[in-house]
Enzyme design. Structure first.
Site, PDB file in Angstrom:
ATOM      1  N   LEU A  91       0.831  -1.212   0.000  1.00  0.00           N
ATOM      2  CA  LEU A  91       0.000   0.000   0.000  1.00  0.00           C
ATOM      3  C   LEU A  91       0.866   1.263   0.000  1.00  0.00           C
ATOM      4  O   LEU A  91       0.426   2.319  -0.443  1.00  0.00           O
ATOM      5  CB  LEU A  91      -0.923   0.015   1.216  1.00  0.00           C
ATOM      6  CG  LEU A  91      -2.023  -1.058   1.256  1.00  0.00           C
ATOM      7  CD1 LEU A  91      -2.783  -0.975   2.576  1.00  0.00           C
ATOM      8  CD2 LEU A  91      -2.970  -0.929   0.077  1.00  0.00           C
ATOM      9  N   GLU A 133       5.124  -7.553   6.598  1.00  0.00           N
ATOM     10  CA  GLU A 133       4.693  -6.584   7.621  1.00  0.00           C
ATOM     11  C   GLU A 133       5.744  -6.419   8.720  1.00  0.00           C
ATOM     12  O   GLU A 133       5.971  -5.311   9.193  1.00  0.00           O
ATOM     13  CB  GLU A 133       3.340  -6.988   8.223  1.00  0.00           C
ATOM     14  CG  GLU A 133       2.182  -7.073   7.230  1.00  0.00           C
ATOM     15  CD  GLU A 133       2.051  -5.866   6.318  1.00  0.00           C
ATOM     16  OE1 GLU A 133       2.369  -4.732   6.737  1.00  0.00           O
ATOM     17  OE2 GLU A 133       1.642  -6.054   5.154  1.00  0.00           O
TER      18      GLU A 133
END
Ligand code: ZN
Length: 160
Positions: A91, A133
């Site tokens: 993102l 992540e």
């Protein structure tokens, strides 16, 4: 709950490149941050989001590979096995995809929002998401590890 702005690599804000700090106490502020991360992840149709991506340098990740949200606080990879090269996007790097080598399987230890220490195993997509992540918490963006960038039109064809 509130939507948060997702930082992208072309902004002046350098939170994406910093090491996030451990969460030592799960208080109302942390729980509200987690709710905001959830809302933001779903709004953006992402697979995962790390707190530094919204400018908060705390070690919190959220992942949903289509099986419901996984939230982990202070996550660490405690075991990994195998290798797989697969396509990733982020993102924070809109419109770009590339192949990255990741473990095929990982076990991650962390804390739930309820304060319980858990170990979660993930294979394939989930293993990839955990590693991607957790890298964010250390200021690492997947493009640092890209083997080859993928042509966007190719991806859209695959999605169809
Ligand atoms: Zn990312």
């Amino acid at each position: 709950m509130a939507l948060r702005n997702v930082l992208t690599v072309d902004t002046e804000n350098d939170s994406l490149r910093k090491r996030s700090r451990e969460v030592d106490k799960i208080d109302e502020k942390i729980l509200s941050l987690i709710e905001d991360m959830k809302e933001t992840l779903y709004e953006k149709n992402g697979v995962g989001l790390a707190a530094p991506q919204i400018g908060i340098l705390k070690r919190i990740i959220i992942i949903d590979i289509g099986e419901g949200p996984i939230v982990l606080i202070n996550p660490v990879v405690v075991y990994q096995k195998g290798e797989v090269v697969d396509v990733e996007g982020c993102l924070s790097v809109p419109g770009v995809w590339g192949t990255v080598k990741r473990p095929q399987e990982v076990i991650v230890r962390g804390m739930t929002p309820e304060g319980e220490t858990v170990e979660m195993s993930g294979e394939g997509l989930l293993a990839k998401a955990f590693c991607h992540e957790i890298d964010h918490l250390n200021g690492i963006i997947y493009t640092d590890k890209v083997i080859d960038y993928i042509d966007q039109s190719q991806i859209q064809q695959e999605a169809n």
